[in-house]
Design a protein around this motif. Structure first.
Motif, short mmCIF file in Angstrom:
data_model
loop_
_atom_site.label_atom_id
_atom_site.label_comp_id
_atom_site.label_asym_id
_atom_site.label_seq_id
_atom_site.Cartn_x
_atom_site.Cartn_y
_atom_site.Cartn_z
N SER A 1 4.63 1.76 -2.52
CA SER A 1 6.03 1.97 -2.79
C SER A 1 6.76 2.33 -1.57
N ALA A 2 8.19 2.03 -1.28
CA ALA A 2 8.75 2.16 -0.29
C ALA A 2 8.56 3.58 0.51
N GLY A 3 8.19 3.46 1.72
CA GLY A 3 7.92 4.63 2.43
C GLY A 3 6.76 5.36 2.59
N GLU A 4 5.72 4.75 1.55
CA GLU A 4 4.31 5.17 1.19
C GLU A 4 3.41 3.91 1.30
N TYR A 5 3.18 3.95 2.78
CA TYR A 5 2.46 2.58 3.01
C TYR A 5 1.12 2.82 3.38
N ALA A 6 0.53 4.15 3.29
CA ALA A 6 -0.74 4.28 3.75
C ALA A 6 -1.69 3.49 2.94
N VAL A 7 -1.95 3.35 2.02
CA VAL A 7 -3.11 2.83 1.12
C VAL A 7 -2.88 1.22 1.62
N LEU A 8 -1.69 0.50 1.71
CA LEU A 8 -1.70 -0.96 2.11
C LEU A 8 -2.15 -0.98 3.61
N LEU A 9 -1.80 -0.14 4.50
CA LEU A 9 -2.17 -0.27 5.81
C LEU A 9 -3.73 -0.05 5.85
N PHE A 10 -4.28 1.02 5.19
CA PHE A 10 -5.49 1.18 5.23
C PHE A 10 -6.42 -0.08 4.88
N TYR A 11 -6.13 -0.81 3.83
CA TYR A 11 -6.68 -2.12 3.27
C TYR A 11 -6.45 -3.17 4.33
N LEU A 12 -5.39 -3.20 4.94
CA LEU A 12 -5.14 -4.15 5.96
C LEU A 12 -6.14 -3.78 7.21
N SER A 13 -6.01 -2.69 7.51
CA SER A 13 -6.80 -2.31 8.83
C SER A 13 -8.48 -2.58 8.44
N VAL A 14 -8.98 -2.26 7.27
CA VAL A 14 -10.41 -2.38 6.86
C VAL A 14 -10.71 -3.78 7.18
N TYR A 15 -9.66 -4.59 6.36
CA TYR A 15 -10.01 -5.79 5.97
C TYR A 15 -10.08 -6.73 7.30
N SER A 16 -8.99 -6.33 8.07
CA SER A 16 -9.11 -7.07 9.28
C SER A 16 -10.38 -6.89 10.17
N LEU A 17 -10.90 -5.81 10.26
CA LEU A 17 -12.26 -5.28 10.95
C LEU A 17 -13.49 -6.00 10.28
N MET A 18 -13.38 -6.05 8.90
CA MET A 18 -14.49 -6.68 8.27
C MET A 18 -14.39 -8.42 8.58
#
Length: 494
Positions: free
Chosen positions: A334-351
């Protein structure tokens, strides 16, 4: 236009440059890389690489330092929004680009190729600017320009080492499919501009114009625009190019295409979706498109991966499946609450970067590109295959890895969204997400099954190859494990 107007516009651009310092650094580095490639590489062999690594690192540092600064949301006449979400996206893109540059330098095919890599690093820097702009774009004009910057660079990367028919075919297929998608997207953007008279998709006049548009025309325009974004994210039904291109491209390029453009593309998709009021018809249409595509993408990506034996082709379908999870994370965000989305993007990129680094090292040392050719290689290359298997476990979403935490956070956010809205589509996402996670076990575990539990049909010759890329991939594996045990380290930063 009067001189005073020109002066005012220049003053406005200059006032926004501090917020765009990472992009300015990358632009200067891009010009410097061209100069070093032409004049310096003959005397200093790693000149362009050093300039590129330094520029990307400096841009990433400036992006990180800006996280604590006030939001700048009126850059380049309102075409960019350097908010917290955009700034975190820039930091993540910088990390991926830095890993990619090191990956290219360690790859034997790039090292031995007659074209060398100076021009390749210049392409990477130009793409880096486009990725940053895509993650911060708030104008349809900037969206199109940034997507084309990334797309053209991607075409050049895929065909850079083309010397076989398969590689040439992959590059041509990518260019043709990408060109068609860009044209369709531009056509859709012309509709949206015609409906609203405004290119800023975050503005109130734009939202009012969309609400006043006939539903059928609006749905058609959004679907056309969705085509261009879908091409960068490779979700169903715009995924057709992905398996052939991922298999035919050099392995470092495959790793890059499966991560960096998806980071920027997902950020753009989330920014567009949450720019419009939740009760508006444009939001409802786009949410429905994302929801249906996410379900289809998870199912097709994981089911198609079951039949693959080529490692890169299998990971291509795996990447498609994970795109579905990223779209699920966008819907849960939801707008302004992006922690979950960025966590998934970070982990996915590393993997993904780690998996392709291990796969490339195995191919360079043994020539194995098929899962069945991994038979008995586990004891021969223990560190490589243990790291490889741990990353596969994380991609599946099994504890104690960060892949498990990322999927758990997304599932929790989607369930919370369903409790708030009562949208049955969210329950469908949860069911399909859980089902495809189980399905992914069956193709990810082909690798440890063959590497450790099956004997080779005939002894395979291995080349004595030393590469720092294994060290980097091993450090990535350790990071994935540590973030699974201590996810608060990253979540608190986000």
């Amino acid at each position: 236009m009067t001189i005073d107007n020109i002066s005012d516009k220049l003053d406005h651009i200059l006032s926004g440059l501090p917020a765009l310092l990472p992009e300015v650094v990358l632009a200067v580095t891009f010009l410097a890389s061209i100069g070093t490639g032409l004049f310096l590489d003959r005397r200093w062999r790693q000149g362009t690489l050093s300039i590129t690594l330094g520029g990307i690192a400096l841009a990433g540092i400036f992006s990180a330092l800006q996280l604590a600064q006030p939001v700048a949301n009126d850059l380049l006449f309102g075409m960019l929004d350097a908010d917290g979400f955009g700034r975190y996206t820039r930091v993540l893109v910088a990390v991926v680009c830095l890993l990619f540059a090191l990956f290219v330098h360690a790859n034997p095919d790039f090292a031995a190729h007659r074209k060398k890599t100076a021009d390749f690093y210049s392409i990477l820097l130009a793409m880096h600017i486009g990725l940053n702009l895509m993650g911060m774009a708030t104008s349809w004009l900037m969206v199109f320009v940034s997507i084309e910057m990334v797309s053209i660079g991607s075409y050049l990367m895929v065909g850079y080492l083309a010397k076989e028919a398969r590689q040439t075919e992959a590059a041509m297929k990518y260019v043709l499919f990408g060109s068609v998608c860009s044209a369709v997207m531009l056509y859709g953007l012309s509709f949206l501009y015609g409906f609203t008279g405004d290119l800023d998709f975050t503005s109130e006049p734009h939202a009012r114009g969309l609400s006043a548009t006939a539903p059928l025309l609006l749905a058609t325009a959004l679907l056309l625009v969705f085509t261009g974004i879908g091409f960068k994210l490779s979700f169903v039904p715009f995924h057709f190019w992905t398996p052939d291109v991922y298999q035919g491209a050099p392995t470092p390029v495959t790793a890059f295409l499966s991560t960096a453009p998806k980071i920027a593309g997902v950020a753009l998709l989330a920014r567009i979706l949450y720019a419009w009021p939740v009760e508006s018809i444009a939001y409802q249409y786009l949410q429905t498109l994302i929801l249906v595509s996410a379900i289809a993408t998870m199912l097709l990506g994981n089911l198609a991966a079951l039949r693959q034996t080529d490692v890169k082709r299998m990971m291509a379908y795996s990447s498609i499946g994970h795109t579905g999870f990223l779209m699920m994370a966008v819907l849960a965000y939801s707008a302004g609450e992006y922690a979950v989305l960025l966590f998934y993007l970070s982990v996915y990129s590393l993997m993904n970067m780690g998996v392709f680094m291990f796969a490339d090292f195995i191919e360079s040392r043994t020539g194995a590109t098929d899962v069945n050719e991994y038979r008995g290689l586990g004891p021969v290359m223990p560190i490589t295959f243990v790291g490889f298997v741990l990353l596969m476990i994380s991609l599946t979403g099994i504890p104690p890895t960060s892949g498990f935490v990322a999927k758990l956070l997304v599932f929790t956010a989607v369930f919370g969204n369903w409790q708030l809205t009562g949208n049955p589509g969210m329950i469908a996402l949860l069911i399909v997400g859980a089902l495809t996670t189980v399905i992914s076990l069956f193709y990810y575990f082909k690798i440890p099954l063959n590497a450790f539990l099956r004997k080779p049909e005939e002894p395979m010759e291995t080349k004595p190859l030393q590469s720092y890329i294994v060290l980097i991939a091993t450090l990535i594996t350790l990071s994935v494990l540590l973030l699974g045990i201590f996810p608060g380290w990253l979540m608190n930063l986000l």
